[in-house]
Write an enzyme that holds these catalytic residues in place. Structure first.
Site, PDB file in Angstrom:
ATOM      1  CD  GLU A 153       2.119   4.558  -4.503  1.00 20.73           C
ATOM      2  OE1 GLU A 153       2.343   5.734  -4.894  1.00 20.73           O
ATOM      3  OE2 GLU A 153       1.381   3.747  -5.098  1.00 20.73           O
TER       4      GLU A 153
ATOM      5  CD  GLU B 117      -0.464  -2.987  10.075  1.00 23.87           C
ATOM      6  OE1 GLU B 117      -1.675  -2.894   9.885  1.00 23.87           O
ATOM      7  OE2 GLU B 117       0.261  -3.834   9.530  1.00 23.87           O
TER       8      GLU B 117
ATOM      9  CD  GLN C  77      10.065   3.643  49.808  1.00 23.13           C
ATOM     10  OE1 GLN C  77      10.079   4.839  49.514  1.00 23.13           O
ATOM     11  NE2 GLN C  77       9.678   3.218  50.988  1.00 23.13           N
TER      12      GLN C  77
ATOM     13  CB  CYS D 169      -6.441  -5.382   4.791  1.00 22.55           C
ATOM     14  SG  CYS D 169      -7.312  -5.974   3.333  1.00 22.55           S
TER      15      CYS D 169
ATOM     16  CB  ILE E 179       6.417  -3.936   0.891  1.00 19.29           C
ATOM     17  CG1 ILE E 179       5.938  -2.650   0.196  1.00 19.29           C
ATOM     18  CG2 ILE E 179       5.359  -5.045   0.829  1.00 19.29           C
ATOM     19  CD1 ILE E 179       4.786  -1.917   0.887  1.00 19.29           C
TER      20      ILE E 179
ATOM     21  CG  HIS F 203       1.328   9.215  -2.040  1.00 20.98           C
ATOM     22  ND1 HIS F 203       0.617  10.376  -1.872  1.00 20.98           N
ATOM     23  CD2 HIS F 203       2.007   9.343  -3.188  1.00 20.98           C
ATOM     24  CE1 HIS F 203       0.828  11.172  -2.906  1.00 20.98           C
ATOM     25  NE2 HIS F 203       1.682  10.575  -3.721  1.00 20.98           N
TER      26      HIS F 203
ATOM     27  CG  LEU G   2      -1.843   1.204   1.372  1.00 18.08           C
ATOM     28  CD1 LEU G   2      -2.850   1.264   0.229  1.00 18.08           C
ATOM     29  CD2 LEU G   2      -2.595   1.170   2.713  1.00 18.08           C
TER      30      LEU G   2
HETATM   31  C1  LIG Z   1       9.368  -1.754   9.269  1.00 12.58           C
HETATM   32  C2  LIG Z   1       8.192  -1.273   8.508  1.00 12.58           C
HETATM   33  C3  LIG Z   1       7.360  -2.187   7.847  1.00 12.58           C
HETATM   34  C4  LIG Z   1       6.281  -1.737   7.083  1.00 12.58           C
HETATM   35  N1  LIG Z   1       5.488  -2.654   6.399  1.00 12.58           N
HETATM   36  C5  LIG Z   1       4.539  -2.208   5.524  1.00 12.58           C
HETATM   37  C6  LIG Z   1       3.816  -3.122   4.682  1.00 12.58           C
HETATM   38  O1  LIG Z   1       3.987  -4.337   4.777  1.00 12.58           O
HETATM   39  N2  LIG Z   1       2.947  -2.620   3.768  1.00 12.58           N
HETATM   40  C7  LIG Z   1       2.712  -1.270   3.636  1.00 12.58           C
HETATM   41  O2  LIG Z   1       1.915  -0.879   2.771  1.00 12.58           O
HETATM   42  N3  LIG Z   1       3.388  -0.372   4.423  1.00 12.58           N
HETATM   43  C8  LIG Z   1       4.284  -0.799   5.354  1.00 12.58           C
HETATM   44  N4  LIG Z   1       4.977   0.095   6.154  1.00 12.58           N
HETATM   45  C9  LIG Z   1       4.770   1.533   5.942  1.00 12.58           C
HETATM   46  C10 LIG Z   1       3.980   2.225   7.044  1.00 12.58           C
HETATM   47  O3  LIG Z   1       2.648   1.818   7.027  1.00 12.58           O
HETATM   48  C11 LIG Z   1       4.151   3.739   6.831  1.00 12.58           C
HETATM   49  O4  LIG Z   1       5.487   4.056   7.177  1.00 12.58           O
HETATM   50  C12 LIG Z   1       3.175   4.554   7.665  1.00 12.58           C
HETATM   51  O5  LIG Z   1       1.878   4.467   7.127  1.00 12.58           O
HETATM   52  C13 LIG Z   1       3.575   6.049   7.732  1.00 12.58           C
HETATM   53  O6  LIG Z   1       3.845   6.547   6.462  1.00 12.58           O
HETATM   54  P1  LIG Z   1       5.199   7.357   6.211  1.00 12.58           P
HETATM   55  O7  LIG Z   1       6.344   6.582   6.763  1.00 12.58           O
HETATM   56  O8  LIG Z   1       5.225   7.712   4.769  1.00 12.58           O
HETATM   57  O9  LIG Z   1       5.073   8.669   7.097  1.00 12.58           O
HETATM   58  P2  LIG Z   1       4.300  10.009   6.719  1.00 12.58           P
HETATM   59  O10 LIG Z   1       2.897   9.701   6.304  1.00 12.58           O
HETATM   60  O11 LIG Z   1       5.134  10.828   5.789  1.00 12.58           O
HETATM   61  O12 LIG Z   1       4.234  10.722   8.136  1.00 12.58           O
HETATM   62  C14 LIG Z   1       5.362  11.377   8.740  1.00 12.58           C
HETATM   63  C15 LIG Z   1       4.883  12.037  10.035  1.00 12.58           C
HETATM   64  O13 LIG Z   1       3.884  13.015   9.736  1.00 12.58           O
HETATM   65  C16 LIG Z   1       2.729  12.766  10.502  1.00 12.58           C
HETATM   66  N5  LIG Z   1       1.550  13.192   9.759  1.00 12.58           N
HETATM   67  C17 LIG Z   1       1.197  12.882   8.491  1.00 12.58           C
HETATM   68  N6  LIG Z   1       0.016  13.453   8.181  1.00 12.58           N
HETATM   69  C18 LIG Z   1      -0.392  14.129   9.287  1.00 12.58           C
HETATM   70  C19 LIG Z   1      -1.550  14.898   9.621  1.00 12.58           C
HETATM   71  N7  LIG Z   1      -2.564  15.065   8.776  1.00 12.58           N
HETATM   72  N8  LIG Z   1      -1.627  15.444  10.861  1.00 12.58           N
HETATM   73  C20 LIG Z   1      -0.621  15.248  11.767  1.00 12.58           C
HETATM   74  N9  LIG Z   1       0.483  14.528  11.517  1.00 12.58           N
HETATM   75  C21 LIG Z   1       0.597  13.974  10.294  1.00 12.58           C
HETATM   76  C22 LIG Z   1       2.744  11.254  10.720  1.00 12.58           C
HETATM   77  O14 LIG Z   1       1.905  10.880  11.797  1.00 12.58           O
HETATM   78  C23 LIG Z   1       4.218  11.032  10.988  1.00 12.58           C
HETATM   79  O15 LIG Z   1       4.513  11.369  12.315  1.00 12.58           O
HETATM   80  C24 LIG Z   1       6.018  -0.342   6.985  1.00 12.58           C
HETATM   81  C25 LIG Z   1       6.827   0.568   7.694  1.00 12.58           C
HETATM   82  C26 LIG Z   1       7.877   0.120   8.450  1.00 12.58           C
HETATM   83  C27 LIG Z   1       8.733   1.107   9.187  1.00 12.58           C
END
Ligand SMILES: Cc1cc2nc3c(=O)[nH]c(=O)nc-3n(C[C@H](O)[C@H](O)[C@H](O)COP(=O)(O)OP(=O)(O)OC[C@H]3O[C@@H](n4cnc5c(N)ncnc54)[C@H](O)[C@@H]3O)c2cc1C
Length: 396
Positions: free
Chosen positions: A145, A375, A291, A250, A175, A148, A143
């Site tokens: 990118e 997630e 303590q 999901c 992923i 995104h 999911l």
């Molecule tokens: C080890 C690992 C495994 C993963 N496995 C999968 C997988 O199997 N499949 C998959 O699809 N993804 C996977 N992910 C990706 C994960 O779901 C994303 O990293 C997550 O959704 C956050 O996206 P981002 O890293 O792009 O952060 P961003 O979306 O860029 O966010 C960066 C920061 O900005 C904050 N932020 C963003 N928008 C707002 C808002 N509107 N208001 C306030 N704060 C905001 C966020 O909370 C965060 O603190 C994985 C990530 C990791 C680290």
């Protein structure tokens, strides 16, 4: 006779008596998963973590399949048909060993298999699910990118129709299981909105380079997915869903497992801290006799068992078909945040030993940094709850 002499003894491993809520079959499943993790994960996980690899992932997947842990709460197609509470107990035990192992199971069962089971055609289910339940085929879920993450609606991966075929182009990032997967569930924009696809990973144009240099979830495979003119037949699309509702449902299922799993990491750190505090002596006595140390242990126990109780409550709601996504957000937000706090406090109880891989504490603490983000980040779950509480959408 005093009232207290008729009471069951205080159990430091279950101070609230939560086990009374479990059925014998729940306890049997928990014991099976706990002893599998003790045999197969705990003796090696520090080494895997140190080297940043999960070399036995295929054997581990088959063994997890053999104990019924893959797609555990799904029915049919070789899946165990367990209850939500039983699935949660398994997640807790797996994450008590390592978040990377729980992630393998969550992504396989709650993301990839769940997507196919809920939104796939009968043929897709028959093609993929039995092998995935057995751990013969590993699945991943694409999911996120590069540009995104929290806002997947803006995804750029595109599925274009060419005659009856679909042609996919784009990139997915972070992923779990990507490089070892036999099937990737990939979400892509199309002329009809966001659609899900079951992509065999040997399809020409598909590659999944592993992401290295992670300092968290090191005993887990994390990859990019590159889709370069990947041509799929018409029946590769998941027919039963269009739009973000597909991937989000999901994710809700997988987040539910994390509500339990995070408490497993916390339990491991708590138990390590208690054992250490009882034997480590300073100023002529065990540090557990001070303590300040007892205050830490008491606070950790309170948050740990409150978190397990919360997980149990949500599990019962899921089993009754009454669990709302906002309630899952409530659980994920609280339990991962509190689990990290418990691990950090355990780290202080162990002093310098707290930073060593000889103990599981720092490994769990750094793992939970990923669990806090994936997630749905803490902030996303705060926004979900904020919206539910006020009726005002603060996402954009
Ligand atoms: C080890 C690992 C495994 C993963 N496995 C999968 C997988 O199997 N499949 C998959 O699809 N993804 C996977 N992910 C990706 C994960 O779901 C994303 O990293 C997550 O959704 C956050 O996206 P981002 O890293 O792009 O952060 P961003 O979306 O860029 O966010 C960066 C920061 O900005 C904050 N932020 C963003 N928008 C707002 C808002 N509107 N208001 C306030 N704060 C905001 C966020 O909370 C965060 O603190 C994985 C990530 C990791 C680290």
């Amino acid at each position: 006779m005093s009232a207290s002499s008729t009471l069951p003894p205080f159990d430091p491993t279950d101070p609230l008596g939560i086990d009374d809520l479990l059925e014998p079959e729940d306890l049997a499943i928990r014991d099976t998963v706990r002893s599998w993790a003790a045999d197969r994960v705990l003796p090696r996980v520090a080494e895997w973590y140190e080297h940043g690899e999960l070399p036995e992932i295929r054997e581990l997947a088959r063994e997890l399949g053999a104990i019924g842990a893959l797609g555990m709460s799904l029915s049919g197609y070789g899946c165990a048909g367990a209850s939500a509470v039983q699935y949660g107990l398994a997640c807790l035990e797996l994450e008590a060993a390592d978040s990377g192992i729980r992630s393998l199971v969550s992504v396989q069962g709650s993301l990839a298999m769940y997507a196919l089971h809920r939104f796939g055609s009968e043929e897709q289910k028959r093609t993929w699910l039995p092998g995935m339940a057995a751990g013969e085929i590993i699945g991943c879920f694409g999911l996120t990118e590069p540009d995104h993450g929290s806002d997947p609606a803006g995804m750029r991966t595109y599925a274009k129709r060419d005659g009856s075929d679909w042609v996919l182009n784009g990139r997915k990032m972070w992923i779990t299981n990507g490089s070892v997967a036999g099937v990737a569930v990939v979400w892509a924009q199309s002329d009809d909105g966001i659609r899900g696809f079951a992509v065999p990973t040997d399809a020409p144009g598909f590659s999944a380079p592993e992401i290295k240099h992670k300092w968290s979830l090191r005993a887990s495979v994390t990859s990019e997915l590159v889709l370069d003119d990947v041509r799929l037949p018409a029946d590769a699309v998941l027919p039963e869903v269009t739009g973000l509702r597909g991937p989000l449902s999901c994710l809700s299922h997988a987040r539910y497992g994390i509500v339990w799993g995070a408490m497993g990491a916390a339990r491991s750190c708590f138990e390590t801290a208690v054992a250490y505090a009882k034997t480590r002596e300073q100023f002529g006595r065990p540090i557990g006799g001070f303590q300040l140390t007892q205050a830490k242990l008491a606070d950790m126990a309170v948050e740990l068992h409150k978190g397990i109780l919360l997980a149990h409550h949500l599990g019962r709601r899921m089993d009754a078909g009454r669990l709302r996504p906002e309630q899952v957000s409530f659980g994920k937000l609280n339990n991962v945040r509190e689990a990290i706090e418990i691990c950090r406090t355990a780290r202080t109880v162990l002093g310098a030993n707290g930073i060593s891989l000889e103990y599981p504490v720092m490994r769990h603490a750094t793992n939970l940094e990923s669990v806090l983000t994936y997630e749905g980040t803490v902030e996303m779950h705060q926004l979900v709850l904020g919206k539910a509480l006020t009726g005002l959408d603060a996402f954009r």
